[in-house]
Scaffold this motif. Structure first.
Motif, short mmCIF file in Angstrom:
data_model
loop_
_atom_site.label_atom_id
_atom_site.label_comp_id
_atom_site.label_asym_id
_atom_site.label_seq_id
_atom_site.Cartn_x
_atom_site.Cartn_y
_atom_site.Cartn_z
N ASP A 144 0.84 -1.19 0.00
CA ASP A 144 0.00 0.00 0.00
C ASP A 144 0.88 1.25 0.00
O ASP A 144 1.49 1.60 1.02
N VAL A 145 0.93 1.96 -1.13
CA VAL A 145 1.79 3.14 -1.25
C VAL A 145 1.33 4.23 -0.29
O VAL A 145 2.15 4.89 0.37
N SER A 146 0.03 4.44 -0.17
CA SER A 146 -0.50 5.46 0.74
C SER A 146 -0.12 5.15 2.18
O SER A 146 0.30 6.04 2.93
N GLU A 147 -0.23 3.89 2.58
CA GLU A 147 0.14 3.48 3.93
C GLU A 147 1.62 3.77 4.19
O GLU A 147 1.99 4.26 5.27
N VAL A 153 3.56 6.05 2.81
CA VAL A 153 3.85 7.48 2.90
C VAL A 153 3.29 8.07 4.19
O VAL A 153 3.93 8.92 4.83
N ARG A 210 -4.28 12.47 5.16
CA ARG A 210 -4.51 11.68 3.95
C ARG A 210 -5.20 12.53 2.89
O ARG A 210 -6.13 13.26 3.19
N ILE A 214 1.29 14.64 0.37
CA ILE A 214 1.21 13.17 0.43
C ILE A 214 1.11 12.61 -0.98
O ILE A 214 1.81 11.66 -1.36
N ALA A 215 0.23 13.20 -1.79
CA ALA A 215 0.02 12.73 -3.16
C ALA A 215 1.30 12.84 -3.99
O ALA A 215 1.58 11.98 -4.83
N GLU A 226 3.45 9.91 -3.15
CA GLU A 226 2.83 8.71 -3.70
C GLU A 226 3.11 8.60 -5.19
O GLU A 226 3.41 7.52 -5.70
N GLN A 227 3.01 9.73 -5.92
CA GLN A 227 3.26 9.71 -7.35
C GLN A 227 4.70 9.35 -7.67
O GLN A 227 4.98 8.63 -8.64
N ILE A 283 6.65 7.40 -5.89
CA ILE A 283 6.80 5.95 -5.65
C ILE A 283 6.09 5.15 -6.72
O ILE A 283 6.64 4.18 -7.27
N LEU A 284 4.86 5.54 -7.06
CA LEU A 284 4.12 4.83 -8.09
C LEU A 284 4.83 4.92 -9.44
O LEU A 284 4.85 3.96 -10.21
#
Length: 265
Positions: free
Chosen positions: A205-208, A210, A238, A243-244, A247-248, A250-251
């Motif tokens: 989970d990328v959000s988790e 971060v 969140r 945060i986003a 996430e971007q 990492i994604l």
């Protein structure tokens, strides 16, 4: 990244670095012809929250098992500070709670005291840690009466009762529903902030990653493809733009790795 030194040189360099929890240096792990880890170099300070992320089969859980002492590397060194090397210095929490169905909640938590000279204070310590994870009134219950999130709280209490210096977390929240998962993330962060152990979380989970971590490492094909500091204040909101952005990043690394692999086929 750590420099490539001789075994003696690596040990000396590690010993000269105060405040380090562990160092992974030149570590490989092969299972027959399959090379799961291919030369991992990683130094983690004491008290850091590290998240390890990557697609299935990239070596995340293998790395965690090596760190927890459940497996040995094919080559390379894993060096730990004195606190991590102690008998109760490292604890691991799995995706499944792995509770004993024939033992009540308090007895399941007390399993974490095994090998520690704490028999006289075991009951009070068990009660205190159950209170910390929000289950102070459930010590006499059977595991079968608990929800999935509550069972994971018991597993967390069992891991923490021995006051480990290093807590290894192998996707412990992966089977929970979305709301329960957020509650458990908040609990884990609160306990970590209070106790300041070193935490290593394996997650998809990328959000988790971060939201929880100080630092995110992305594994790809057994190597570190990205080592990213998450320098955001806590608590983290969140959905926030910062945060986003992480996430971007990492994604982008994960999808680029997947695209490269597909192109090579």
């Amino acid at each position: 990244m750590a420099s490539r030194l001789s075994d003696e040189g690596r040990m000396m360099a590690f010993d000269m670095t105060p405040g380090t929890s562990f160092a992974i240096q030149g570590v490989t792990r092969h299972f027959g012809p399959v090379h799961v880890l291919r030369g991992i170099d990683l130094v983690v300070p004491q008290g850091q929250f590290l998240a390890v992320i990557g697609k299935s089969g990239c070596g995340k859980s293998t790395l965690l098992r090596l760190l927890a002492g459940l497996d040995k590397p094919t080559s390379g060194n894993i060096l730990r500070n004195a606190a991590v090397q102690e008998r109760a210095g490292t604890r691991i929490m799995f995706q499944e709670p792995r509770l004993l169905p024939w033992a009540r909640v308090s007895a399941n938590v007390a399993v974490g005291l095994t090998g520690l000279p704490l028999r006289a204070e075991g009951e009070s310590r068990t009660a205190a840690i159950l209170e910390e994870v929000g289950l102070g009134a459930r010590g006499g219950d059977w595991p079968s009466t608990l929800s999935g999130g509550q069972r994971q709280r018991v597993a967390l209490a069992r891991a923490l009762i021995g006051a480990p210096s290093l807590l290894a977390l192998d996707e412990p929240l992966g089977a929970l529903d979305a709301l329960t998962r957020i509650e458990m993330q908040q609990l884990l962060e609160r306990v970590w902030l209070e106790k300041r152990f070193t935490a290593v979380l394996v997650t998809h989970d990328v959000s988790e990653a971060v939201v929880l971590a100080d630092r995110v490492v992305v594994l790809d094909a057994g190597k570190i493809a990205l080592d990213l500091a998450i320098d955001l204040p806590r608590p983290r909101r969140r959905g926030a733009a910062e945060i986003a952005s992480f996430e971007q990043t990492i994604l982008g690394q994960l999808f680029n790795a997947a695209s490269s692999e597909a192109a090579a086929l």
